[in-house]
Write an enzyme that holds these catalytic residues in place. Sequence first.
Site, short mmCIF file in Angstrom:
data_model
loop_
_atom_site.label_atom_id
_atom_site.label_comp_id
_atom_site.label_asym_id
_atom_site.label_seq_id
_atom_site.Cartn_x
_atom_site.Cartn_y
_atom_site.Cartn_z
N GLY A 73 0.83 -1.19 0.00
CA GLY A 73 0.00 0.00 0.00
C GLY A 73 0.87 1.24 0.00
N CYS A 74 0.32 2.37 -0.44
CA CYS A 74 1.12 3.59 -0.56
C CYS A 74 1.57 4.09 0.82
CB CYS A 74 0.36 4.66 -1.33
SG CYS A 74 -1.29 5.04 -0.71
N HIS A 75 0.64 4.30 1.74
CA HIS A 75 1.02 4.75 3.08
C HIS A 75 1.94 3.71 3.73
CE1 HIS A 75 -1.88 8.05 3.07
NE2 HIS A 75 -2.83 7.20 2.72
N ALA A 76 1.59 2.45 3.56
CA ALA A 76 2.38 1.38 4.17
C ALA A 76 3.81 1.38 3.65
CB ALA A 76 1.72 0.03 3.91
N SER A 77 4.00 1.70 2.38
CA SER A 77 5.35 1.74 1.81
C SER A 77 6.23 2.71 2.57
CB SER A 77 5.29 2.13 0.32
OG SER A 77 4.69 1.12 -0.44
#
Length: 308
Positions: free
Chosen positions: A113-117
């Site tokens: 995921g973007c935030h998770a990255s």
Amino acid sequence: MTKVFIDGKAGTTGLRIYERLGDRKDLELITLSDELRKDAAARKAALEAADVAFLCLPDAAAVEAVSLCENPDTVLIDTSTAHRVNDAWAYGFPELGGLREKIKNSKRIANPGCHASGFVSLIAPLRERGLLDENALLSCFSLTGYSGGGKKMIADYEGENAAALLAPRTYGLSQSHKHLPEMAKVCGLVNPPAFSPIVSSYYAGMEVAVTLFKEQLNGTAADVKACYKDYYKGDVVKFVENADENGFLSASAFAGRDDMQIAVFGNDERVTLVSRFDNLGKGASGAAIQNMNIVLGLPETTGLCIGG
């Protein structure tokens, strides 16, 4: 020639992948007409004809796509949330310890995921090197451009009522954001972070920040910097000693790019860790293409936009 199919090419992530791959001479893109792009039989045929298929779909549709594809040789790269904590799938952040080899040998890859990255890029190395304990209680803030919300949010921010959306907006208020499970699992944390994502009125770019007190660290700010400097030695994720922009940091500085910048600020009392990238780049389509390149044995940055 490698055959590639994008299931969900009309979406924001799928379209960005299509644009990135359009000029590649080493790939043959399998496409479906608008009339057939949601037809199960046509999708099944395309998935099974592909060497690599990107699933740029909502979670339920991605699960359906996996069930449609019975060709064991097709590599599926899923950009949805559906398989990110599934141990049968390789987690597609190759910079983390051991994941590059797992991705290379996998037929099932879950794109982060973007935030998770941003979060895992900051916390996973510290956990791996023993600078943070598994029971650490962390807080994370993430600024994103509105393209991260997909077509509906893009339409809202670019429509006739856009003036009403100029101020940044915090969301995920229930502390049950869909990226939390992967944040905790990939970083080996007992508890997911207290997470506050914020969307603002710019198109693309992401800035993820985690602030730590010295009591939370098994070391100093200098140790954190040394960890990142040693850990990130590739072309996609880079640690920089000084990313300060006259006392500010722009969340859109990496818009249009597929790489990521890691930086550390503060002092030995309070340390701020920052990851900057494009939510559509290393946060989505760029990461997916990087994973495909690894599977195909190509240089990881092939077809990507990497800054100096």
